[in-house]
Design a protein around this motif. Sequence first.
Motif, PDB file in Angstrom:
ATOM      1  N   GLY A 110      46.897   0.366  28.674  1.00 38.46           N
ATOM      2  CA  GLY A 110      47.947  -0.416  29.297  1.00 38.46           C
ATOM      3  C   GLY A 110      47.704  -0.504  30.792  1.00 38.46           C
ATOM      4  N   SER A 111      48.696  -0.099  31.583  1.00 42.41           N
ATOM      5  CA  SER A 111      48.574  -0.182  33.038  1.00 42.41           C
ATOM      6  C   SER A 111      48.088   1.115  33.664  1.00 42.41           C
ATOM      7  N   SER A 112      47.749   2.104  32.826  1.00 43.57           N
ATOM      8  CA  SER A 112      47.307   3.396  33.356  1.00 43.57           C
ATOM      9  C   SER A 112      45.939   3.766  32.805  1.00 43.57           C
ATOM     10  N   TRP A 113      45.405   4.851  33.311  1.00 41.93           N
ATOM     11  CA  TRP A 113      44.127   5.374  32.845  1.00 41.93           C
ATOM     12  C   TRP A 113      44.361   6.735  32.199  1.00 41.93           C
ATOM     13  N   GLN A 114      43.825   6.906  30.975  1.00 43.52           N
ATOM     14  CA  GLN A 114      44.058   8.120  30.215  1.00 43.52           C
ATOM     15  C   GLN A 114      42.765   8.895  30.013  1.00 43.52           C
ATOM     16  N   ASP A 115      42.905  10.216  29.946  1.00 46.40           N
ATOM     17  CA  ASP A 115      41.767  11.095  29.696  1.00 46.40           C
ATOM     18  C   ASP A 115      41.341  10.962  28.238  1.00 46.40           C
ATOM     19  N   THR A 116      40.052  10.724  27.996  1.00 48.18           N
ATOM     20  CA  THR A 116      39.541  10.586  26.627  1.00 48.18           C
ATOM     21  C   THR A 116      39.295  11.932  25.961  1.00 48.18           C
ATOM     22  N   GLY A 117      39.303  13.004  26.755  1.00 47.90           N
ATOM     23  CA  GLY A 117      38.956  14.312  26.228  1.00 47.90           C
ATOM     24  C   GLY A 117      37.472  14.602  26.302  1.00 47.90           C
ATOM     25  N   VAL A 118      36.666  13.587  26.695  1.00 49.05           N
ATOM     26  CA  VAL A 118      35.221  13.767  26.841  1.00 49.05           C
ATOM     27  C   VAL A 118      34.938  14.321  28.237  1.00 49.05           C
ATOM     28  N   VAL A 119      34.088  15.342  28.294  1.00 49.65           N
ATOM     29  CA  VAL A 119      33.663  15.924  29.563  1.00 49.65           C
ATOM     30  C   VAL A 119      32.156  15.702  29.698  1.00 49.65           C
ATOM     31  N   ALA A 120      31.723  15.229  30.863  1.00 51.38           N
ATOM     32  CA  ALA A 120      30.311  14.881  31.035  1.00 51.38           C
ATOM     33  C   ALA A 120      29.855  15.156  32.457  1.00 51.38           C
ATOM     34  N   ASP A 121      28.543  15.294  32.595  1.00 45.55           N
ATOM     35  CA  ASP A 121      27.935  15.406  33.924  1.00 45.55           C
ATOM     36  C   ASP A 121      27.618  14.031  34.498  1.00 45.55           C
ATOM     37  N   LEU A 122      27.392  13.057  33.592  1.00 44.63           N
ATOM     38  CA  LEU A 122      26.998  11.718  34.017  1.00 44.63           C
ATOM     39  C   LEU A 122      27.464  10.722  32.969  1.00 44.63           C
ATOM     40  N   LEU A 123      27.914   9.573  33.414  1.00 45.76           N
ATOM     41  CA  LEU A 123      28.329   8.487  32.528  1.00 45.76           C
ATOM     42  C   LEU A 123      27.265   7.399  32.608  1.00 45.76           C
ATOM     43  N   ALA A 124      26.627   7.090  31.471  1.00 44.10           N
ATOM     44  CA  ALA A 124      25.511   6.151  31.442  1.00 44.10           C
ATOM     45  C   ALA A 124      25.975   4.759  31.032  1.00 44.10           C
ATOM     46  N   THR A 125      25.162   3.753  31.369  1.00 39.26           N
ATOM     47  CA  THR A 125      25.441   2.352  31.054  1.00 39.26           C
ATOM     48  C   THR A 125      24.672   1.938  29.814  1.00 39.26           C
ATOM     49  N   GLN A 126      25.344   1.226  28.909  1.00 38.76           N
ATOM     50  CA  GLN A 126      24.677   0.606  27.769  1.00 38.76           C
ATOM     51  C   GLN A 126      24.498  -0.874  28.047  1.00 38.76           C
ATOM     52  N   ARG A 127      23.326  -1.394  27.766  1.00 36.59           N
ATOM     53  CA  ARG A 127      23.090  -2.822  27.952  1.00 36.59           C
ATOM     54  C   ARG A 127      23.493  -3.584  26.690  1.00 36.59           C
ATOM     55  N   GLU A 159      20.610   4.129  32.443  1.00 36.12           N
ATOM     56  CA  GLU A 159      20.988   2.876  31.783  1.00 36.12           C
ATOM     57  C   GLU A 159      20.068   2.684  30.596  1.00 36.12           C
ATOM     58  N   ALA A 160      20.652   2.488  29.409  1.00 35.29           N
ATOM     59  CA  ALA A 160      19.885   2.369  28.174  1.00 35.29           C
ATOM     60  C   ALA A 160      19.742   0.923  27.755  1.00 35.29           C
ATOM     61  N   SER A 161      18.596   0.578  27.185  1.00 31.44           N
ATOM     62  CA  SER A 161      18.366  -0.774  26.676  1.00 31.44           C
ATOM     63  C   SER A 161      19.247  -1.030  25.467  1.00 31.44           C
ATOM     64  N   ALA A 162      19.382  -2.294  25.086  1.00 27.38           N
ATOM     65  CA  ALA A 162      20.277  -2.673  23.988  1.00 27.38           C
ATOM     66  C   ALA A 162      19.873  -2.004  22.680  1.00 27.38           C
ATOM     67  N   ASP A 163      18.578  -1.840  22.447  1.00 26.48           N
ATOM     68  CA  ASP A 163      18.115  -1.223  21.202  1.00 26.48           C
ATOM     69  C   ASP A 163      17.936   0.284  21.326  1.00 26.48           C
ATOM     70  N   LEU A 164      18.325   0.836  22.476  1.00 27.81           N
ATOM     71  CA  LEU A 164      18.267   2.281  22.726  1.00 27.81           C
ATOM     72  C   LEU A 164      16.853   2.845  22.641  1.00 27.81           C
ATOM     73  N   SER A 165      15.861   2.008  22.930  1.00 26.06           N
ATOM     74  CA  SER A 165      14.472   2.475  22.891  1.00 26.06           C
ATOM     75  C   SER A 165      13.955   2.873  24.268  1.00 26.06           C
ATOM     76  N   VAL A 166      14.659   2.455  25.321  1.00 29.05           N
ATOM     77  CA  VAL A 166      14.228   2.722  26.692  1.00 29.05           C
ATOM     78  C   VAL A 166      15.462   3.080  27.522  1.00 29.05           C
ATOM     79  N   VAL A 167      15.273   4.046  28.418  1.00 29.21           N
ATOM     80  CA  VAL A 167      16.317   4.385  29.385  1.00 29.21           C
ATOM     81  C   VAL A 167      15.676   4.408  30.762  1.00 29.21           C
ATOM     82  N   VAL A 168      16.303   3.725  31.711  1.00 27.30           N
ATOM     83  CA  VAL A 168      15.849   3.826  33.094  1.00 27.30           C
ATOM     84  C   VAL A 168      16.748   4.846  33.776  1.00 27.30           C
ATOM     85  N   VAL A 169      16.104   5.800  34.439  1.00 25.83           N
ATOM     86  CA  VAL A 169      16.806   6.957  34.974  1.00 25.83           C
ATOM     87  C   VAL A 169      16.646   7.003  36.490  1.00 25.83           C
TER      88      VAL A 169
END
Length: 560
Positions: A543-560, A344-354
């Motif tokens: 809409g009412s479905s979920w679509q693939d963005t084309g992005v592949v990742a090992d982990l999805l992080a949170t932005q504050r 999870e990254a801080s709003a200013d992207l200066s800190v990440v808690v892992v």
Amino acid sequence: MRGRDRLRALVAGVVLVATVLAGCASIPDSGPVQEGDPITADVPSDVVYTPKGPVADSSQERILRDFISAGTGPQDNYAVAREYLSAGFADAWDARASVTVRPGGGATTRVGEDELEYAFTATATLDGGGHYVPATTSVPTSLGYSFVQEDAQWRISDAPDGTVLNPATFQSIFRAHAVYFYDPSFRYLVPDQRWFLARSSTSTRIASALLDGPSTWLQGAVVSAFPEGTQLSLTAITVDDGTARVDLTSDALSASDTARARMQAQLLASFSTLSTITAVDLSVESTVLDVPDLGGAAPLRDPTVDARPLVVADGVLGFASRSSVSPLPGLGPVVGALAPTSAEASADLSVVVVGTDRGALRVGADGSSLLVDGRAGLAPPTLDDAGWVWSVPVDDARAVTATGADGVPHAVTSTLPAGSAVVSFRVSRDGARALVLLDDQGESRLLVVALLRDSRGVPTALGPPVELAAPTGRPVDATWADQLTVATLTDTGEGSLVSLAEVGGSSAGSGQPSGSATTIVGGNGASSLRVLTAEGSVLEPRGSSWQDTGVVADLLATQR
């Protein structure tokens, strides 16, 4: 579409279908045309229900059924509903004390010669202060009614205060409005949602609720710019060419120039759901107050984040597109090398808690990393805007810890229920609240708690938990979609399910992502949610479905 707007659209669609299927008879389809209430500048155009008065020689059962139906008409202080009450009880009944939302029909049982009991399963209640509380149990609600004859006609001589409405009617005659308070630093506006009748001096109700202070569960976590004791000096707020003129009692005279500016900002944010109000003028007992401009110190309401997904892929943390990942400067490779299980990254992207297998680490943009909680089995740790890292073991919801930038941990008194596993603990972007998803023997429990701090800003305790409507299925993950809406990811046994719930409002499903979803993160409203599947695909709602963005990742992080 913002999270709360999307949620209301979903709920409105659901209740509209339910109304059609149920053949709801609250809206008359025959008889003479009746003139409705005049539309004022303060109120949007809404459906007006016109219930009918008692039918001569009705049985007790008919009187009860029609009385409950008459609760759809708040005009003239529920004058039609009071026609069903005895002369000695009509004025005593408090129609505005509460609303119970009942999606299905009820069963009437005779318990005495002149007594009936009405039982049904409720989905929510609304108290006199406009606080919406979802039902957390399917135990039936039972209401008792007594009858007496007046002029050879049955009338109700005793009944519970409040009305009973179906979901469609409730959504038609009540509207949600967030009143806003501040976090203790006055940097953020924190919403406190209430529900008011759509056709009753809404701006005055909003301002009065604001001056009365925050809901019980938020007390101690938020502050108001209004001096204690301040109330409206007039019975109603006037709106002239888009400007709400708010006249206050003399208590407001003690406010400094900065406080006056914050008072104005607080009111303007609270009026944001009213299209007729675009500005606020303050006065004290008819004397206009000079209010300075807050400028750069203006508070943030529902702050936004980068629209790109923040991921760990190819060994780095960064913002992703279909073809590449742009590493966060000073953070990307360091975080990627820690074998993170969450980030999870801080709003200013200066800190990440892992989150890692060895505990929670705080990583700085200078490449430094600090183990802030080495306890085993932590739920994904989370940050607040003041730099505190919040962590709690999965198997001990009572052992919440907050660790500052100096690495010193502080035990936080927890009000979370013991015995349930902590799946997710996420601090809101305003830093005043946390979303908690629990696993209670395979069932989901969804809570929101206030974060209490001492005068130095050091976290000390969690406030009393508020339980939201539990999503269906085994809990997997939860996130803030925006400051009023939360999203949960569950496993129903037949696939993944995303659900939305308003803090202080209703809930609805938001589709079923394909594959086995493992993580959900918020962005800029419900339309910007993202889900990561076990196969590494990042999905987003369309809409009412979920679509693939084309992005592949090992982990999805949170932005504050």
